[in-house]
Design a protein around this motif. Structure first.
Motif, mmCIF file in Angstrom:
data_model
loop_
_atom_site.group_PDB
_atom_site.id
_atom_site.type_symbol
_atom_site.label_atom_id
_atom_site.label_comp_id
_atom_site.label_asym_id
_atom_site.label_seq_id
_atom_site.Cartn_x
_atom_site.Cartn_y
_atom_site.Cartn_z
ATOM 1 N N GLU A 164 45.786 40.992 33.744
ATOM 2 C CA GLU A 164 44.604 41.284 32.932
ATOM 3 C C GLU A 164 44.172 40.057 32.139
ATOM 4 O O GLU A 164 42.971 39.738 32.062
ATOM 5 N N GLY A 165 45.123 39.347 31.569
ATOM 6 C CA GLY A 165 44.799 38.168 30.772
ATOM 7 C C GLY A 165 44.090 37.106 31.588
ATOM 8 O O GLY A 165 43.041 36.581 31.173
ATOM 9 N N MET A 166 44.623 36.783 32.758
ATOM 10 C CA MET A 166 44.001 35.728 33.562
ATOM 11 C C MET A 166 42.643 36.176 34.092
ATOM 12 O O MET A 166 41.710 35.370 34.218
ATOM 13 N N THR A 167 42.504 37.475 34.392
ATOM 14 C CA THR A 167 41.238 37.992 34.903
ATOM 15 C C THR A 167 40.131 37.849 33.868
ATOM 16 O O THR A 167 39.023 37.377 34.168
ATOM 17 N N LEU A 168 40.406 38.234 32.635
ATOM 18 C CA LEU A 168 39.381 38.201 31.596
ATOM 19 C C LEU A 168 38.987 36.770 31.242
ATOM 20 O O LEU A 168 37.813 36.495 30.984
ATOM 21 N N VAL A 169 39.956 35.870 31.254
ATOM 22 C CA VAL A 169 39.635 34.469 30.976
ATOM 23 C C VAL A 169 38.826 33.863 32.121
ATOM 24 O O VAL A 169 37.829 33.156 31.898
ATOM 25 N N LEU A 170 39.224 34.128 33.355
ATOM 26 C CA LEU A 170 38.529 33.540 34.497
ATOM 27 C C LEU A 170 37.074 33.985 34.552
ATOM 28 O O LEU A 170 36.194 33.200 34.928
ATOM 29 N N ALA A 171 36.793 35.220 34.178
ATOM 30 C CA ALA A 171 35.404 35.692 34.168
ATOM 31 C C ALA A 171 34.534 34.803 33.287
ATOM 32 O O ALA A 171 33.378 34.507 33.616
ATOM 33 N N ARG A 172 35.086 34.351 32.165
ATOM 34 C CA ARG A 172 34.331 33.474 31.259
ATOM 35 C C ARG A 172 34.281 32.046 31.793
ATOM 36 O O ARG A 172 33.282 31.336 31.607
ATOM 37 N N ALA A 183 39.219 43.563 36.826
ATOM 38 C CA ALA A 183 40.495 44.143 37.260
ATOM 39 C C ALA A 183 40.367 45.658 37.291
ATOM 40 O O ALA A 183 39.700 46.259 36.447
ATOM 41 N N VAL A 184 40.996 46.267 38.265
ATOM 42 C CA VAL A 184 41.115 47.717 38.366
ATOM 43 C C VAL A 184 42.537 48.080 37.976
ATOM 44 O O VAL A 184 43.499 47.455 38.446
ATOM 45 N N ALA A 185 42.672 49.078 37.099
ATOM 46 C CA ALA A 185 43.996 49.473 36.590
ATOM 47 C C ALA A 185 44.249 50.932 36.924
ATOM 48 O O ALA A 185 43.968 51.822 36.121
ATOM 49 N N PRO A 186 44.778 51.216 38.103
ATOM 50 C CA PRO A 186 44.987 52.609 38.496
ATOM 51 C C PRO A 186 46.077 53.290 37.667
ATOM 52 O O PRO A 186 46.996 52.647 37.160
ATOM 53 N N GLY A 187 45.933 54.599 37.545
ATOM 54 C CA GLY A 187 47.020 55.437 37.059
ATOM 55 C C GLY A 187 47.893 55.837 38.232
ATOM 56 O O GLY A 187 47.911 55.156 39.263
ATOM 57 N N PRO A 188 48.635 56.948 38.124
ATOM 58 C CA PRO A 188 49.507 57.365 39.218
ATOM 59 C C PRO A 188 48.707 57.727 40.471
ATOM 60 O O PRO A 188 47.859 58.616 40.435
ATOM 61 N N VAL A 189 48.961 57.006 41.549
ATOM 62 C CA VAL A 189 48.259 57.209 42.818
ATOM 63 C C VAL A 189 49.301 57.528 43.887
ATOM 64 O O VAL A 189 50.359 56.893 43.951
ATOM 65 N N ALA A 190 49.000 58.490 44.710
ATOM 66 C CA ALA A 190 49.950 58.962 45.724
ATOM 67 C C ALA A 190 50.061 57.945 46.863
ATOM 68 O O ALA A 190 49.486 58.107 47.936
ATOM 69 N N THR A 191 50.805 56.883 46.616
ATOM 70 C CA THR A 191 51.102 55.872 47.623
ATOM 71 C C THR A 191 52.616 55.659 47.645
ATOM 72 O O THR A 191 53.310 56.009 46.694
ATOM 73 N N PRO A 192 53.141 55.053 48.702
ATOM 74 C CA PRO A 192 54.584 54.783 48.725
ATOM 75 C C PRO A 192 55.057 53.965 47.529
ATOM 76 O O PRO A 192 56.165 54.187 47.029
ATOM 77 N N LEU A 193 54.235 53.018 47.040
ATOM 78 C CA LEU A 193 54.628 52.203 45.897
ATOM 79 C C LEU A 193 54.949 53.080 44.692
ATOM 80 O O LEU A 193 55.908 52.824 43.954
ATOM 81 N N VAL A 239 38.430 45.390 32.487
ATOM 82 C CA VAL A 239 39.523 46.114 33.136
ATOM 83 C C VAL A 239 39.109 47.560 33.214
ATOM 84 O O VAL A 239 38.892 48.211 32.186
ATOM 85 N N LEU A 240 38.958 48.082 34.427
ATOM 86 C CA LEU A 240 38.536 49.457 34.622
ATOM 87 C C LEU A 240 39.767 50.333 34.862
ATOM 88 O O LEU A 240 40.440 50.205 35.884
#
Length: 247
Positions: A164-172, A183-193, A239-240
């Motif tokens: 998140e830090g590098m994403t927000l700085v790079l945008a500027r 950046a996309v910040a998912p919650g619990p998603v039904a994936t193997p991970l 960050v969404l």
């Protein structure tokens, strides 16, 4: 760098054969975007995803490489540019998650996870900053656990907080280049991970704490990525949190 003209937008999706990555690939292809499916260790799975795209009339190629290796990823970008004409969208879904309490967490495991999640995202972001065409979009992946404070998620959350830090700085830093960085910040998603190592009771608990009372699906996340990759041009440096209302 290839100078072959193309009117088709092109996306490179790291981790494009994974649970979320494969759905991102298919969703972008649905919007008419040519896709490069990146893989680290499973070329057959990447080929399967590419075949699914081409079977419905889309255009897809596969590229390999360790996301933390700047030379391998530069070669991957070169291959995409040579084959598809350029790069307009980069989606960084590649990542790994190891859970455990901070007090006893194995430092070698920490280094391995941070190499992929932090260095890998940095390497790909650096390349994207120099390779994306005007009108382009870089979409990195964080996690809702950066603000969830759940026990055992500390090492993983630390790696994604760095994203998140590098994403927000790079945008500027990319002011004037007509390139968005989010950046996309998912919650619990039904994936193997997410599901690996969790019993049914734990999975059910995660579903109940979400206000929508279900786990996320890869398609839920892919829709947000497609928005940022296409019409969401006024969203930049954000960050969404894509988590069904999870705090």
């Amino acid at each position: 760098m290839s100078t072959t003209p193309t009117s088709t937008r092109v996306a490179l999706v790291t981790g494009g054969s994974g649970g979320i990555g494969s759905r991102v690939v298919e969703r972008l292809a649905h919007d008419g975007i040519a896709v490069a499916i990146h893989y680290a260790g499973n070329p057959a799975r990447a080929q399967d995803v590419a075949a699914a795209v081409t079977a419905v009339g889309g255009r897809a190629i596969t590229v390999g490489g360790d996301v933390a290796d700047e030379h391998a990823m530069a070669a991957a970008f070169d291959a995409v540019e040579a084959e598809l004409g350029g790069v307009d969208v980069v989606v960084n879904t590649a990542g790994t998650m190891t859970l455990g309490p901070i007090a006893t967490f194995d430092l070698d495991a920490l280094d391995r996870m941070h190499r992929t999640n932090i260095r890998g995202t940095f390497v790909v972001s650096q390349l994207a900053a120099n390779r994306l065409r005007p009108g382009g979009a870089l979409i990195n992946f964080s996690t809702s656990q950066t603000r969830g404070q759940l026990p055992t998620y500390g090492p993983y959350a630390a790696s994604k907080a760095a994203v998140e830090g590098m994403t927000l700085v790079l945008a500027r830093e990319l002011r004037g280049k007509d390139v968005t960085v989010n950046a996309v910040a998912p919650g619990p998603v039904a994936t193997p991970l997410f599901l690996d190592g969790k019993d049914e009771a734990t999975v059910a608990h995660f579903a109940t704490v979400v206000p929508l009372e279900r786990l996320g699906q890869p398609d839920d996340v892919a829709e947000v990525v497609a928005f940022l990759a296409g019409p969401g041009r006024w969203v930049n440096g954000q960050v969404l949190f894509t988590n069904g209302g999870l705090a």
